[in-house]
Design a protein around this motif. Structure first.
Motif, mmCIF file in Angstrom:
data_model
loop_
_atom_site.group_PDB
_atom_site.id
_atom_site.type_symbol
_atom_site.label_atom_id
_atom_site.label_comp_id
_atom_site.label_asym_id
_atom_site.label_seq_id
_atom_site.Cartn_x
_atom_site.Cartn_y
_atom_site.Cartn_z
ATOM 1 N N ILE A 166 4.493 0.918 -1.668
ATOM 2 C CA ILE A 166 3.571 1.814 -0.976
ATOM 3 C C ILE A 166 4.102 3.241 -0.909
ATOM 4 C CG2 ILE A 166 2.274 0.177 0.433
ATOM 5 C CD1 ILE A 166 4.360 0.454 2.555
ATOM 6 N N GLN A 167 5.394 3.408 -1.225
ATOM 7 C CA GLN A 167 6.013 4.724 -1.083
ATOM 8 C C GLN A 167 5.273 5.795 -1.901
ATOM 9 O OE1 GLN A 167 8.579 4.525 1.208
ATOM 10 N NE2 GLN A 167 8.073 6.686 1.318
ATOM 11 N N ASP A 168 4.733 5.375 -3.043
ATOM 12 C CA ASP A 168 4.065 6.335 -3.941
ATOM 13 C C ASP A 168 2.869 7.018 -3.288
ATOM 14 O OD1 ASP A 168 5.829 5.027 -5.545
ATOM 15 O OD2 ASP A 168 4.305 3.850 -6.612
ATOM 16 N N PHE A 169 2.222 6.330 -2.354
ATOM 17 C CA PHE A 169 1.004 6.933 -1.798
ATOM 18 C C PHE A 169 1.003 6.955 -0.270
ATOM 19 C CE2 PHE A 169 -0.512 2.663 -1.073
ATOM 20 C CZ PHE A 169 -0.085 1.940 -2.185
ATOM 21 N N ILE A 170 2.185 6.873 0.313
ATOM 22 C CA ILE A 170 2.245 6.815 1.777
ATOM 23 C C ILE A 170 1.792 8.136 2.406
ATOM 24 C CG2 ILE A 170 4.662 7.531 2.101
ATOM 25 C CD1 ILE A 170 4.777 5.069 4.104
ATOM 26 N N ASP A 171 1.871 9.238 1.645
ATOM 27 C CA ASP A 171 1.452 10.526 2.195
ATOM 28 C C ASP A 171 0.063 10.951 1.726
ATOM 29 O OD1 ASP A 171 3.649 11.072 3.821
ATOM 30 O OD2 ASP A 171 4.853 11.607 2.064
ATOM 31 N N THR A 172 -0.641 10.033 1.059
ATOM 32 C CA THR A 172 -1.989 10.337 0.583
ATOM 33 C C THR A 172 -3.007 9.952 1.660
ATOM 34 O OG1 THR A 172 -1.186 9.687 -1.591
ATOM 35 C CG2 THR A 172 -3.576 9.937 -1.340
ATOM 36 N N PRO A 173 -4.033 10.794 1.874
ATOM 37 C CA PRO A 173 -5.080 10.387 2.818
ATOM 38 C C PRO A 173 -5.741 9.094 2.347
ATOM 39 C CG PRO A 173 -5.330 12.695 2.245
ATOM 40 C CD PRO A 173 -4.263 12.149 1.355
ATOM 41 N N VAL A 174 -6.019 8.207 3.277
ATOM 42 C CA VAL A 174 -6.495 6.877 2.913
ATOM 43 C C VAL A 174 -7.779 6.940 2.082
ATOM 44 C CG1 VAL A 174 -7.371 4.716 3.872
ATOM 45 C CG2 VAL A 174 -5.364 5.810 4.874
ATOM 46 N N LEU A 224 -2.316 -4.581 3.759
ATOM 47 C CA LEU A 224 -1.379 -5.704 3.899
ATOM 48 C C LEU A 224 -0.104 -5.251 4.594
ATOM 49 C CD1 LEU A 224 -1.766 -7.530 0.497
ATOM 50 C CD2 LEU A 224 -2.053 -8.556 2.741
ATOM 51 N N ALA A 225 0.402 -4.091 4.190
ATOM 52 C CA ALA A 225 1.610 -3.568 4.825
ATOM 53 C C ALA A 225 1.355 -3.349 6.316
ATOM 54 C CB ALA A 225 2.035 -2.274 4.151
ATOM 55 N N ALA A 226 0.193 -2.767 6.633
ATOM 56 C CA ALA A 226 -0.122 -2.499 8.040
ATOM 57 C C ALA A 226 -0.182 -3.788 8.855
ATOM 58 C CB ALA A 226 -1.443 -1.740 8.141
ATOM 59 N N SER A 227 -0.666 -4.852 8.225
ATOM 60 C CA SER A 227 -0.796 -6.101 8.973
ATOM 61 C C SER A 227 0.557 -6.783 9.179
ATOM 62 C CB SER A 227 -1.746 -7.056 8.242
ATOM 63 O OG SER A 227 -1.114 -7.535 7.082
ATOM 64 N N MET A 228 1.580 -6.304 8.450
ATOM 65 C CA MET A 228 2.888 -6.974 8.499
ATOM 66 C C MET A 228 3.936 -6.189 9.264
ATOM 67 S SD MET A 228 3.002 -9.825 6.978
ATOM 68 C CE MET A 228 4.778 -9.812 7.005
ATOM 69 N N ILE A 229 3.587 -4.988 9.696
ATOM 70 C CA ILE A 229 4.591 -4.071 10.208
ATOM 71 C C ILE A 229 5.275 -4.590 11.470
ATOM 72 C CG2 ILE A 229 3.746 -2.351 11.878
ATOM 73 C CD1 ILE A 229 4.194 -0.663 8.962
ATOM 74 N N HIS A 230 4.584 -5.432 12.236
ATOM 75 C CA HIS A 230 5.159 -5.944 13.474
ATOM 76 C C HIS A 230 5.701 -7.354 13.283
ATOM 77 C CE1 HIS A 230 0.987 -7.045 13.197
ATOM 78 N NE2 HIS A 230 1.151 -7.992 14.093
ATOM 79 N N ASP A 231 5.882 -7.766 12.020
ATOM 80 C CA ASP A 231 6.477 -9.058 11.736
ATOM 81 C C ASP A 231 5.746 -10.200 12.435
ATOM 82 O OD1 ASP A 231 8.191 -10.737 10.576
ATOM 83 O OD2 ASP A 231 9.990 -10.071 11.626
ATOM 84 N N PRO A 232 4.461 -10.406 12.106
ATOM 85 C CA PRO A 232 3.663 -11.403 12.811
ATOM 86 C C PRO A 232 4.086 -12.839 12.479
ATOM 87 C CG PRO A 232 2.428 -10.532 10.965
ATOM 88 C CD PRO A 232 3.687 -9.722 11.049
#
Ligand SMILES: Nc1ncnc2c1ncn2[C@@H]1O[C@H](COP(=O)(O)OP(=O)(O)OP(=O)(O)O)[C@@H](O)[C@H]1O
Ligand SMILES: [Mg+2]
Lengths: 269, 326
Positions: free
Chosen positions: B146-154, B167-175
């Protein structure tokens, strides 16, 4: 309550979003200035003739111009997007994602509206004040006390407006087509709040009735405090009534919310 | 204790039937013609921690409705649900803290802001420490790039990039549990591959439980240790993919290409289902005879030039489940 940082960040994100729509802001401001200029000219014309009757003796033309300028400012800054937000999120089914946040839904929407207010203060209110000052002179408050009481009263005004919007928004949980209900509510507010025409120009009967309604406590109260038409003591009494309305509407909203929660339908998917 | 326990779950929807014509429209304003539809009709199942379960069924079977109840969005009409030991609709906040959810058709990312901004918000929502936040982002970046586009507007992301962001957003809190409702919808082969790899990694390294809804049977085949098949709001099959397919389509095919035109002989445990020029199709039950036995038998009797064994088609088997329960 360390959730506060999350709500705080939601405010920040909304400010950032508003920055992404700079162009909108400028277009909106042109609209505000036209509205402002038109209202001021109408008041000037009205005070020139004798169409206003006894109402005109209550506040002079200068006071009325200040009233109008500050009223337009309040309208620009007060953001009650919650009504449309709930309506849209329900209609498009995106409410599902809001429910995935371990936060209070109304808290999320409140933070977003606060963010819109912060950006409106900077982006819209300041340029508008400058424009208005150039055209009609700076809208001075009656006294520093009046200014301070005005600000305090405005906070309560915003709460009343926001709670009413949230309530209308929640109706979307029962009725998927909400559109016009919001317009009716907005029309009531525009007329009965005194934001366009103060209620003292209205028939006696209507004035009596609206003392028992929340609307005039949203615009007319803080505005008449600002121009010094309401004494500080009456201002405090008025703010007491505002507080009562905030409490009443808050309880009502909480009740509607618990009912609405069980009604949630998520469209699509 | 199972991580997800569902018992006799029912969800009814009230739908108002709209009729044509002005007269009918006015009548239905006063006296609406209401009908009750059961989106979910008596579901019971348990899911154990660390499983990847494919939750499949035809359109309108009730999959999304089930997920919306498991995640506390919709209130059930009847029945009980426990997720991580809690009731999702009574303790929504506590439950969703432990869940990651991706709805393939929607995005939780903030459309007008850079992707990273959503992650920053989630960091504050879930109160993740700086160090852990950074470590998780690094880990997610390894798998999802995701690093390639982490600063791009969604709003400027492609569908595949957006899905990786979601997917990354859904995993950030280690569910503990990840719900994926059609996560590969509309993606190309490459993006699907990346997402499947991601699900496998998370499951293997974090023992994460995954409930996956999809219409892509490749997803199911490559990921799921267990299948729950629903139709009309009810479970109609439950078990590993092979056993469901094996039960419904136990037959395999042996296709033989002959070197000269001869009459192909019958076999006691295999049936000739087709003969076309030099090609012969033998159908056999893998429980009755193995492919190698059959080939050994036939090679003594036939001049064989080439041969292949065809496994039963998963698509066919699943379609058969939908048809017979529909
Ligand atoms: N908000 C709603 N109001 C009325 N009926 C609904 C609602 N949501 C779902 N349904 C009905 O419930 C049933 C199950 O719908 P659901 O969305 O769970 O299906 P699904 O298995 O996810 O299908 P798909 O594969 O098409 O996504 C359908 O018959 C649908 O029409
Ligand atoms: Mg669905």
């Amino acid at each position: 309550m360390s959730d506060m940082r999350a709500y705080g960040y939601l405010i920040k994100m909304r400010v950032l979003t508003a920055l992404a729509y700079r162009f909108d802001v400028w277009i909106g401001m042109i609209g505000d200035i036209i509205l402002l200029a038109a209202s001021v000219f109408i008041w000037k014309a009205a005070y020139g003739g004798d169409a206003l009757g006894s109402g005109a003796s209550i506040v002079g033309l200068d006071g009325m111009i200040t009233y109008t300028v500050v009223s337009v400012l309040m309208t620009t800054v007060f953001s009650t997007g919650v009504q449309n937000t709930i309506y849209n999120q329900v209609r498009e089914g995106n409410i599902a994602l809001d429910f995935m946040r371990p936060l209070n839904l109304l808290g999320i929407y409140f933070s977003e509206d606060l963010g819109s207010m912060v950006s409106a203060l900077v982006n819209k209110a300041i340029p508008l004040v400058i424009m208005a000052s150039l055209l009609f002179g700076f809208p001075m408050p009656d006294s520093p006390t009046a200014a301070a009481l005005f600000v305090a009263s405005c906070v309560l005004s915003f709460m009343i407006l926001w709670l009413m919007s949230a309530m209308v928004g929640l109706v979307a949980f029962w009725v998927a087509e909400l559109g016009n209900l919001g317009m009716v509510k907005d029309a009531f507010i525009r007329v009965l709040s005194g934001s366009m025409v103060p209620l003292w120009f209205f028939p006696e009967g209507l004035q009596r009735i609206s003392e028992w309604l929340p609307f005039q406590y949203t615009y007319q109260l803080p505005l008449s405090v600002y121009i010094g038409m309401t004494t500080p003591l009456d201002a405090l009494r008025g703010m007491g009534i505002q507080l009562i309305w905030v409490a009443l509407l808050g309880v009502l909203l909480a009740w509607i919310w618990t009912r609405a929660r069980g009604k949630v339908m998520v469209q699509g998917g | 204790m199972a991580i997800i326990e569902v018992k006799d779950l029912v969800k009814e929807f009230v739908v108002v039937r709209k009729k044509t014509g002005l007269g009918n429209a006015i009548r239905s304003l006063v006296l609406p013609d209401k009908k009750i539809v059961r989106g979910v009709d008596g579901l019971s199942f348990n899911i154990e921690q660390g499983d990847i379960v494919g939750y499949i069924g035809p359109n309108g079977a009730g999959k999304s409705t089930t997920i919306k109840m498991l995640t506390g969005i919709l209130y059930p009409t009847a029945g009980s649900i426990r997720v991580c030991g809690l009731s999702p609709h009574k303790e929504r906040k506590a439950v969703v803290r432990q869940l990651g959810v991706v709805f393939g058709q929607r995005t939780q990312l903030y459309w007008d802001l850079r992707l990273g901004e959503t992650f920053e918000l989630l960091k504050r929502i879930y109160k993740i420490e700086d160090k852990r936040f950074k470590a998780t982002l690094d880990m997610l970046n390894d798998v999802l790039r995701i690093q390639d586009f982490i600063d791009t507007p969604v709003r400027q992301l492609s569908l595949g990039q957006r899905m990786r962001g979601d997917l990354a957003a859904s995993m950030i809190h280690d569910p503990t549990v990840l719900f994926l409702d059609e996560p590969t919808i509309g993606l190309d082969a490459d993006a699907k591959h990346a997402i499947r790899g991601f699900i496998q990694t998370m499951n293997r390294e974090r023992r994460m439980t995954v409930v996956l809804t999809t219409h892509d049977l490749d997803d199911v085949e490559q990921l799921c240790s267990r299948l729950l098949v629903v139709n009309h709001g009810r479970i109609v099959e439950d078990g590993p993919l092979d056993s469901i397919v094996g039960k419904l389509a136990p037959h395999r095919l042996l296709v033989i290409e002959l070197s000269e035109d001869v009459q192909a002989p019958e076999h006691a445990r295999a049936k000739i289902v087709r003969q076309d020029g030099l090609k012969v199709w033998y159908q056999f039950d893998k429980a009755a005879i193995s492919a190698s036995e059959l080939i050994a038998d036939l090679s003594g009797m036939l001049p064989i030039r080439d041969l292949s064994v065809q496994e039963p088609d998963i698509e066919d088997a699943i379609r058969e489940v939908y048809r017979t329960t529909g």
